[in-house]
Design a protein around this motif. Sequence first.
Motif, mmCIF file in Angstrom:
data_model
loop_
_atom_site.group_PDB
_atom_site.id
_atom_site.type_symbol
_atom_site.label_atom_id
_atom_site.label_comp_id
_atom_site.label_asym_id
_atom_site.label_seq_id
_atom_site.Cartn_x
_atom_site.Cartn_y
_atom_site.Cartn_z
ATOM 1 N N UNK A 272 -1.100 -7.490 5.192
ATOM 2 C CA UNK A 272 -0.073 -8.633 5.193
ATOM 3 C C UNK A 272 0.913 -8.329 3.885
ATOM 4 N N UNK A 273 0.470 -8.472 2.952
ATOM 5 C CA UNK A 273 1.290 -8.129 1.757
ATOM 6 C C UNK A 273 2.318 -6.756 1.957
ATOM 7 N N UNK A 274 1.803 -5.797 2.470
ATOM 8 C CA UNK A 274 2.735 -4.625 3.026
ATOM 9 C C UNK A 274 3.645 -5.048 3.919
ATOM 10 N N UNK A 275 3.282 -5.855 4.907
ATOM 11 C CA UNK A 275 4.217 -6.222 5.857
ATOM 12 C C UNK A 275 5.512 -6.882 5.278
ATOM 13 N N UNK A 276 4.992 -7.804 4.343
ATOM 14 C CA UNK A 276 5.994 -8.755 3.511
ATOM 15 C C UNK A 276 6.874 -8.140 2.989
ATOM 16 N N UNK A 277 6.407 -6.754 2.217
ATOM 17 C CA UNK A 277 7.195 -6.164 1.540
ATOM 18 C C UNK A 277 8.295 -5.303 2.333
ATOM 19 N N UNK A 278 7.573 -4.840 3.374
ATOM 20 C CA UNK A 278 8.548 -4.244 4.464
ATOM 21 C C UNK A 278 9.782 -5.092 5.104
ATOM 22 N N UNK A 279 9.501 -6.323 5.199
ATOM 23 C CA UNK A 279 10.290 -7.426 5.696
ATOM 24 C C UNK A 279 11.250 -7.693 4.664
ATOM 25 N N UNK A 280 10.955 -7.928 3.420
ATOM 26 C CA UNK A 280 11.730 -8.285 2.510
ATOM 27 C C UNK A 280 12.964 -7.191 2.266
ATOM 28 N N UNK A 281 12.368 -5.886 2.437
ATOM 29 C CA UNK A 281 13.280 -4.555 2.108
ATOM 30 C C UNK A 281 14.091 -4.601 3.353
ATOM 31 N N UNK A 282 13.775 -4.893 4.431
ATOM 32 C CA UNK A 282 14.618 -4.532 5.680
ATOM 33 C C UNK A 282 15.663 -5.700 5.633
ATOM 34 N N UNK A 297 0.698 -2.669 -2.659
ATOM 35 C CA UNK A 297 2.196 -2.505 -2.738
ATOM 36 C C UNK A 297 2.560 -2.227 -4.177
ATOM 37 N N UNK A 298 1.793 -2.475 -5.216
ATOM 38 C CA UNK A 298 2.253 -1.943 -6.390
ATOM 39 C C UNK A 298 2.407 -0.514 -6.577
ATOM 40 N N UNK A 299 1.179 0.023 -6.104
ATOM 41 C CA UNK A 299 0.985 1.478 -6.265
ATOM 42 C C UNK A 299 2.114 2.397 -5.195
ATOM 43 N N UNK A 300 2.590 1.593 -4.285
ATOM 44 C CA UNK A 300 3.624 2.099 -3.332
ATOM 45 C C UNK A 300 4.941 1.672 -3.599
ATOM 46 N N UNK A 301 5.331 1.115 -4.599
ATOM 47 C CA UNK A 301 6.455 0.410 -4.946
ATOM 48 C C UNK A 301 7.550 1.702 -4.963
ATOM 49 N N UNK A 302 7.431 2.824 -5.364
ATOM 50 C CA UNK A 302 8.416 4.019 -5.567
ATOM 51 C C UNK A 302 8.601 4.225 -3.941
ATOM 52 N N UNK A 329 1.259 -3.070 15.857
ATOM 53 C CA UNK A 329 1.531 -1.802 15.059
ATOM 54 C C UNK A 329 2.789 -1.149 15.443
ATOM 55 N N UNK A 330 3.032 -1.140 16.731
ATOM 56 C CA UNK A 330 4.598 -0.544 16.985
ATOM 57 C C UNK A 330 5.622 -1.296 16.280
ATOM 58 N N UNK A 331 5.461 -2.616 16.285
ATOM 59 C CA UNK A 331 6.554 -3.762 15.778
ATOM 60 C C UNK A 331 6.505 -3.258 14.293
ATOM 61 N N UNK A 332 5.302 -3.113 13.707
ATOM 62 C CA UNK A 332 5.441 -3.013 12.121
ATOM 63 C C UNK A 332 6.182 -1.427 11.855
#
Length: 661
Positions: A272-282, A297-302, A329-332
């Motif tokens: 869910x946090x990974x999805x929130x990061x993607x949403x914030x970036x998009x 998400x901290x380790x995947x920050x770059x 999954x497809x929406x994600x």
Amino acid sequence: MEEKADSDNVRVAVRCRPMQDDEIAKNRKAVVSTDELRGEIKVVEEKKGAVGRTFYFDNVFGMESKQADIFNITARPILDFVLEGYNGTIFAYGQTGTGKTYTMEGVRTIPEERGITPNSFAHIFAHISKCEGETQFLVHVSYLEIYNENIRDLLGKDTSFNLEVKERPDVGVYVKDLSSFVVKSPDQMDKLMTVGAKNRSVGETKMNKRSSRSHTIFTITVEQCCWGPDKKQHVRMGKLHLVDLAGSERLAKTGATGDRLKEAIKINLSLTTLGNVISALVEGTSSYVPYRNSKLTRLLQDSLGGNSKTVMIANIGPADYNMDETINTLRYADRAKSIKNKAKINEDPKDALLREFQKEIDSLKKKLAECEESESEEDEVGEDGTPRRKKDEHRAMTPNHVAIARAKLQAERTALMAKKDIAEEERNELVKELEAKENELQLAQTEYSKMEQQLQDLQGKVIVGGVNLLEKAEEQERLLEESARKLQERKKREEALRKKLMEKEAEKIEYEEKYATLQDEAAAKTAKLKDIWRQLQAANSELAEMRAEYQRENEEVLENIRQLAKEVKLYTLYINYFIPSEYQDVLRNHAVWHEETGEWHMRGIAYAGNNVKKPPTPDQPTRRVDGYNPSISYLSYSSLEDPSSGRTSRKPKSRSKMRIK
């Protein structure tokens, strides 16, 4: 030399696994269709009035897709960038049981079924074997897992030890004390991966007999040293992160209980946090991106919005009873297409091991050369006529020099034994001196051999370009090359078909725009209106489903909160029954929240309990003696000293009753 950042979007590929035997036995229907030529996926429910969903991605792979094709299309370009000095990330995402681990690892004993990770091993060393001889390489790997929001080293001695995430301005985000191993062949990489896979946390659920209960990151670092246009040696370092995410789970379907339930809650929260990061970036509406809300998400920050070339492979299942999860999954994945990264070549990084190895190799070569040069120099002669080593000489001596010195000592020993006009006591003293010199020579020879061995080990870790190191992996590389050649031919045919298809569609549009009569025009516009109406219905249906999905996710989050609240109440029960309220205040005042690790730390914990000793007084013994009373040395729990008042209070009584809200 500063490299310009290369800005590009995260590439997204989708892979649909075949129907499983149990799904076929239960008469489940496939609701997913793929069009690899168009990069199109359709999800259609088989019931009257159902509106289908269509998604478009960079690459789409159907049920009959091959492992080698997926590697060549998605992973090979990223690997080529890594070998140029860029950072790269390939990660698999999807519902549990959709084939993420198969995509990343595959079946390593069968060449045709090897996944992206083992195929990457062969490709890296194939590239090294084709490089020029002046280029030097250093390859090292690490392997970690994120289990219940704890980071563990899968290649470490103690895989249960939790590691910390740190950040430095010159290095970025890294894991402290994570072990790294230098490798010289694909076989060594494969063995390390096998060791790490055995230590990974897995468990059985209703949807997957061997379900991954943790996220894993296998990191390959490739350092290369070559001559630049400025006639200086430059080090480039590329890092490849191969990420196998644990699958998202619907607790009702997996039937998780106990430890499996706790694991599922942590997995869903991190995703869910990974999805929130993607949403914030998009969306880009806020400068704040919640990378720190999860270790993943901290380790995947770059990898997400940073310095990396990234590919996401979304894995889905075709069965109708997983249609909701498939659409999610497809929406994600569709959102992830809009993330922009700014990758750049990592040239002369401060944390490059190759540069350190080169300095150490040069230092050892210099020391060994100095030892050899000292052989030609004349030794100092002492008052007794024996050779003495110069003060500026190294203790290490070459075998030749040691042999000459030993011959001299042997001659001296023989001459000493032949003398008859010398006292026995003096003879013994001289023999001892000769033995001491013999021991010194032995130490010097050992030191020289040690430096030689150290030099060989360091040189062995550095790989020189142009040397064939593939060994058993040659067959795998040939298989990949053959697959790449066939793939290139297929792309040409697909491109020709795509052009013909576009021409046909253009002809169709031109034909539709030419109307012979008003009735034809009305019929055509009615058809267009119906098509627009279907699109509107599909959009409304999509909106309704998104609202329903939001409601389901909200309920799952609330359920997770309820589970966590129950645990908090249980721990509160323990605390209130076994720790008096006065001590709770002391603990609360000394607790500090650590933002990087996401944990509470107790200030001064190293000096608590039996670690604290009262300073000894003159009348107290400093050693343990009979009748020793530990209370004079260790602070007791029954007393709590108030520094301001100088008084000691009695141990407070525990509560006999307590309430939990």
